[in-house]
Motif scaffolding. Structure first.
Motif, mmCIF file in Angstrom:
data_model
loop_
_atom_site.group_PDB
_atom_site.id
_atom_site.type_symbol
_atom_site.label_atom_id
_atom_site.label_comp_id
_atom_site.label_asym_id
_atom_site.label_seq_id
_atom_site.Cartn_x
_atom_site.Cartn_y
_atom_site.Cartn_z
ATOM 1 N N SER A 131 0.827 -1.194 0.000
ATOM 2 C CA SER A 131 0.000 0.000 0.000
ATOM 3 C C SER A 131 0.870 1.256 0.000
ATOM 4 O O SER A 131 2.083 1.189 0.213
ATOM 5 C CB SER A 131 -0.914 0.001 1.218
ATOM 6 N N LEU A 132 0.214 2.354 -0.218
ATOM 7 C CA LEU A 132 0.917 3.633 -0.257
ATOM 8 C C LEU A 132 1.415 4.033 1.122
ATOM 9 O O LEU A 132 2.506 4.566 1.273
ATOM 10 C CB LEU A 132 -0.008 4.707 -0.825
ATOM 11 N N TYR A 133 0.610 3.763 2.153
ATOM 12 C CA TYR A 133 0.965 4.134 3.512
ATOM 13 C C TYR A 133 1.280 2.899 4.326
ATOM 14 O O TYR A 133 0.593 1.885 4.233
ATOM 15 C CB TYR A 133 -0.184 4.898 4.183
ATOM 16 N N SER A 134 2.313 2.993 5.140
ATOM 17 C CA SER A 134 2.658 1.885 6.025
ATOM 18 C C SER A 134 2.141 2.186 7.423
ATOM 19 O O SER A 134 1.750 3.313 7.731
ATOM 20 C CB SER A 134 4.174 1.675 6.051
ATOM 21 N N SER A 135 2.159 1.195 8.270
ATOM 22 C CA SER A 135 1.693 1.410 9.638
ATOM 23 C C SER A 135 2.723 2.250 10.400
ATOM 24 O O SER A 135 3.913 2.235 10.077
ATOM 25 C CB SER A 135 1.478 0.076 10.345
ATOM 26 N N PRO A 136 2.287 2.988 11.409
ATOM 27 C CA PRO A 136 3.229 3.840 12.144
ATOM 28 C C PRO A 136 4.229 3.008 12.947
ATOM 29 O O PRO A 136 3.936 1.877 13.336
ATOM 30 C CB PRO A 136 2.331 4.661 13.067
ATOM 31 N N ASN A 174 3.118 12.701 16.182
ATOM 32 C CA ASN A 174 1.871 11.936 16.165
ATOM 33 C C ASN A 174 2.026 10.603 15.452
ATOM 34 O O ASN A 174 1.164 9.739 15.565
ATOM 35 C CB ASN A 174 0.774 12.739 15.459
ATOM 36 N N ASN A 175 3.076 10.428 14.693
ATOM 37 C CA ASN A 175 3.251 9.238 13.869
ATOM 38 C C ASN A 175 3.886 8.116 14.684
ATOM 39 O O ASN A 175 5.060 7.802 14.542
ATOM 40 C CB ASN A 175 4.117 9.572 12.658
ATOM 41 N N GLU A 180 0.639 15.738 26.711
ATOM 42 C CA GLU A 180 1.397 14.924 25.764
ATOM 43 C C GLU A 180 0.829 15.059 24.349
ATOM 44 O O GLU A 180 1.593 15.144 23.377
ATOM 45 C CB GLU A 180 1.372 13.456 26.195
ATOM 46 N N LYS A 181 -0.489 15.083 24.228
ATOM 47 C CA LYS A 181 -1.103 15.271 22.907
ATOM 48 C C LYS A 181 -0.715 16.621 22.315
ATOM 49 O O LYS A 181 -0.405 16.726 21.116
ATOM 50 C CB LYS A 181 -2.620 15.192 23.014
ATOM 51 N N ALA A 240 5.188 19.240 18.017
ATOM 52 C CA ALA A 240 6.400 18.649 17.430
ATOM 53 C C ALA A 240 6.163 18.233 15.983
ATOM 54 O O ALA A 240 7.058 18.363 15.144
ATOM 55 C CB ALA A 240 6.862 17.461 18.264
ATOM 56 N N SER A 241 4.966 17.763 15.677
ATOM 57 C CA SER A 241 4.660 17.397 14.290
ATOM 58 C C SER A 241 4.712 18.620 13.384
ATOM 59 O O SER A 241 5.160 18.539 12.239
ATOM 60 C CB SER A 241 3.281 16.756 14.207
#
Length: 111
Positions: free
Chosen positions: A2-7, A78-79, A90-91, A97-98
């Motif tokens: 897929s285009l995106y992988s898991s974090p 966030n990743n 923390e959120k 940071a993102s």
């Protein structure tokens, strides 16, 4: 595929300390080389040329970028896969940071 992988799995601040140490060491090494080059040219010619001033000003985005990278590595982004609930602080840190990642990439290009 897929285009995106898991974090990736979540890193703690202790996991990122070696990376942070190496990043600061390389930044200081680069700044030392820049300042020694400018000082050497000033000693030889007793004046600073335009390119010397430009190179000296390049130290500013170099250190600002490293400060942003420091925060990104300290707070994380966030990743990541989170296995426990995050607090509001923390959120907030992770979302800030993102956003700092793109600023550090811009400063990398400016350097």
């Amino acid at each position: 595929m897929s285009l995106y992988s898991s974090p990736p799995p979540l890193h703690t601040a202790d996991d990122d300390k070696p990376t942070l140490l190496v990043c600061w060491w390389i930044t200081l090494f680069c700044a030392t080389i820049i300042l020694l080059r400018v000082a050497g040219r000033f000693v030889r010619s007793e004046k600073l040329f335009r390119e010397d001033r430009t190179v000296t000003y390049a130290v500013i985005p170099l250190f600002v970028r490293m400060g942003l990278v420091h925060l990104v590595l300290l707070w994380g982004t966030n990743n990541a896969q989170f296995t426990w609930p995050l607090t509001e602080t923390e959120k907030r840190h992770k979302s800030i940071a993102s956003g700092l990642v793109i600023a550090s990439r811009i400063l990398y290009a400016a350097t």
